[in-house]
Design an enzyme around this catalytic site. Structure first.
Site, short mmCIF file in Angstrom:
data_model
loop_
_atom_site.label_atom_id
_atom_site.label_comp_id
_atom_site.label_asym_id
_atom_site.label_seq_id
_atom_site.Cartn_x
_atom_site.Cartn_y
_atom_site.Cartn_z
N CYS A 74 -15.56 -22.58 -35.08
CA CYS A 74 -15.30 -21.90 -33.82
C CYS A 74 -15.39 -20.38 -34.02
O CYS A 74 -16.46 -19.83 -34.21
CB CYS A 74 -13.96 -22.35 -33.25
SG CYS A 74 -13.75 -21.95 -31.50
N HIS A 85 -14.94 -28.22 -33.24
CA HIS A 85 -13.85 -28.47 -34.19
C HIS A 85 -14.02 -29.85 -34.84
O HIS A 85 -13.42 -30.83 -34.40
CB HIS A 85 -12.50 -28.38 -33.47
CG HIS A 85 -12.13 -27.00 -33.07
ND1 HIS A 85 -11.41 -26.14 -33.87
CD2 HIS A 85 -12.42 -26.30 -31.94
CE1 HIS A 85 -11.25 -24.99 -33.25
NE2 HIS A 85 -11.85 -25.05 -32.08
N GLU A 132 -12.81 -30.99 -37.49
CA GLU A 132 -11.60 -31.49 -38.13
C GLU A 132 -10.83 -32.48 -37.25
O GLU A 132 -10.06 -33.30 -37.74
CB GLU A 132 -10.69 -30.33 -38.53
CG GLU A 132 -10.01 -29.60 -37.38
CD GLU A 132 -10.84 -28.49 -36.76
OE1 GLU A 132 -10.26 -27.66 -36.02
OE2 GLU A 132 -12.06 -28.45 -37.02
#
Length: 547
Positions: free
Chosen positions: A380, A519, A521
């Site tokens: 990001c 993102h 993750e």
């Protein structure tokens, strides 16, 4: 029709209700049941989206664009069930819904009260999707006795009373403090916590007792006697070296069996724990280790980057190495030499964030990783800083910066290669935003598709040229700078399907340097590591062998 398990906490906060809920969900899955997990938060924010990471930790984002509590990340990581907008609710959202209905005249002129209008709204939330799964696990934030949590406890009391007998149970987490001076575990706080529950019409069926010391059998019997639960429903919860040991640890203490007994499910299906045995094996039996620096601005609170830390752990499991995560404050680079701090690491990760503070340090980290050929993953804002670094130092745009920083300072100081995202496509609709809009829920949120360039590193990592990842941002790399940046060597290897929004950049002459606008993750799991994190850790391992 789903059976409901309500998870509450007492004595102190941060006992691990979210982890216990996630572990129980995983154990029920191991026995062949389908589950969904939900979080009810008593705070008055509509959602955590506008809360500082120092206040609340990470904001977890779902595929359908909800900004939720970080516990939903635990739920996903342990069960693999994708969270939805309907899995997270706060007092603020409940009251907002009630007040909107009142303004529309939906209550036909009645006096609006906590009981029944607020509690009915909570019960309506609980019922959503109840025909889809075997078990619905609902965690209530905070501790019993908190004034802001009372409407939720009252709603649960009503809900369990209205359902057929045997469809709802309550699991309560407490703390057994240890007094070193007397060498005793004290059960009185647990007794008082249960008494507080009973005073509002609720009684636990299962007690989970956190303790740093073994709980003697006589103490378990005492707790069972005074708290009116079965002795085998008093479950010890000890500290663990890894959160991913929790399913096996809780199973060993009989948590899943106690829950099934409370529902009268007998004989209980035998559990298949192969997935969690493999996870535990990968955690404890490693072939090496790597050091990864996370250069961020919220490093004083590790929960601000919870999913990133866990995704790195998953990447380590995929490569059978232990990942040592070390937190580096980006602001330190205003006065410290970058090389002295970052030269000791095998890889560098720059995560997301908001605002200008610490961004120059992140830009320096990206430059150091590029020039020294150290594996770099920018997420990001971390991607945006890598693009700004490339623009300044490789493409000749000396004043490259972000519109976000100019907006924050109230003056035009930069050439904005990163700009405020004002329009994008969501499904079949065009979404528009203005800088003056309210902050809450106005970002590009949720899952979006991206097209990857054939032959690029990311296409190789994903094994595909089409992906879908979750976003949470207001600012975007301006595609009009693409040609100049690509001429300097920065490849735009991932784009939105319409070709307007850059999703991924990578340096082609670098061993491993990738920046992503989304993102990744948020979708990583211990039994299914995200491919970007698995390959990032692999690159860190390769780099460690070169040092």
């Amino acid at each position: 029709m789903a059976r409901y398990i309500f998870i509450t906490g007492g004595v102190v906060s941060s006992l691990g209700k979210g982890l216990a809920s996630a572990a129980l969900g995983a154990l029920l899955q191991a026995r062949g049941f389908s589950v969904r997990l939900r979080k009810l938060d008593p705070y008055l924010n509509v959602d955590p989206g506008t809360m500082s990471p120092f206040e609340h930790g990470e904001v977890f984002v779902t595929d359908d664009g909800a900004e939720t509590d970080l516990d939903l990340g635990h739920y996903e990581r342990f069960t693999g069930v994708a969270a939805r907008n309907t899995d997270s609710i706060s007092s603020g959202r409940i009251y907002s819904n009630v007040l909107e209905k009142e303004r529309r005249g939906a209550y036909l002129g009645k006096t609006i009260q906590v009981i029944p209008h607020v509690t009915n709204e909570i019960k309506d939330f609980l019922r959503q999707g109840e025909d889809e799964v075997d078990f619905m696990l609902c965690e209530i934030g905070g501790t019993v006795g908190d004034i802001e949590g009372l409407p939720f406890f009252e709603a649960i009391r009503q809900f369990t009373h209205e359902r057929p007998r045997g469809e709802c149970i309550l699991m309560h987490l407490t703390l057994l403090p240890y007094l070193a001076a007397s060498g005793e575990l004290k059960t009185k706080p647990t007794q008082h916590s249960v008494k507080e529950l009973q005073s509002i019409g609720l009684a636990p069926d299962v007690l989970v007792c956190r303790s740093e010391h073994p709980i003697p059998e006589k103490e378990r019997d005492k707790i069972a006697l005074f708290c009116n639960v079965r002795p085998d429903a008093v479950i010890p919860a000890y500290d663990l070296k890894s959160i991913y040991e929790a399913p096996l640890a809780y199973h060993g203490q009989g948590l899943d069996q106690a829950v099934l007994d409370a529902f009268g499910i007998s004989p209980a299906p035998r559990p298949n724990l192969a997935r969690w045995l493999d996870v535990q094996d990968r955690i404890h039996n490693t072939d090496g280790e790597v050091r990864v620096a996370i250069v961020g601005k919220y490093v004083q609170l590790e929960d601000a980057y919870k999913s990133i830390k866990e995704a790195l752990t998953h990447g380590g499991m995929a490569n059978r190495v232990k990942v040592h995560v070390e937190w580096v404050d980006a602001e330190d680079f205003d006065k410290d030499d970058v090389g002295e701090r970052l030269g000791q690491y095998n890889a560098i990760l720059v995560p997301g964030g908001f605002g200008e503070r610490g961004t120059e340090g992140k830009i320096k980290a990206a430059q150091f990783a590029r020039e020294r050929k150290i594996p770099y993953l920018g997420i990001c804002l971390g991607m945006q800083m890598a693009v700004i670094e490339a623009a300044r130092n490789a493409a000749g745009i000396e004043k490259a910066g972000s519109e976000e920083f100019d907006h924050e300072a109230g003056a035009k100081r930069f050439e904005p290669v990163v700009y405020h995202l004002k329009e994008w496509i969501q499904g079949n609709q065009t979404v528009t935003r203005k800088e003056t809009d309210d902050k809450g829920g106005t970002m590009r949120l949720g899952a979006y598709n991206a097209s990857l360039k054939e032959g690029s590193r990311v296409a190789e990592v994903y094994g595909s040229t089409r992906i879908a990842e979750r976003h949470r941002h207001r600012y975007e790399v301006d595609v009009k700078y693409r040609e100049k940046l690509e001429n300097a060597g920065l490849c735009f290897s991932g784009m939105s399907p319409d070709g307007r929004l850059p999703e991924i950049v990578e340096w082609q002459d670098h061993p491993w340097f990738i920046g992503v606008q989304f993102h990744p993750e948020l979708k990583s799991k211990p039994f299914e590591p995200h491919p970007l994190f698995a390959d990032f850790v692999r690159a860190a391992v390769e780099n460690s062998r070169l040092v």
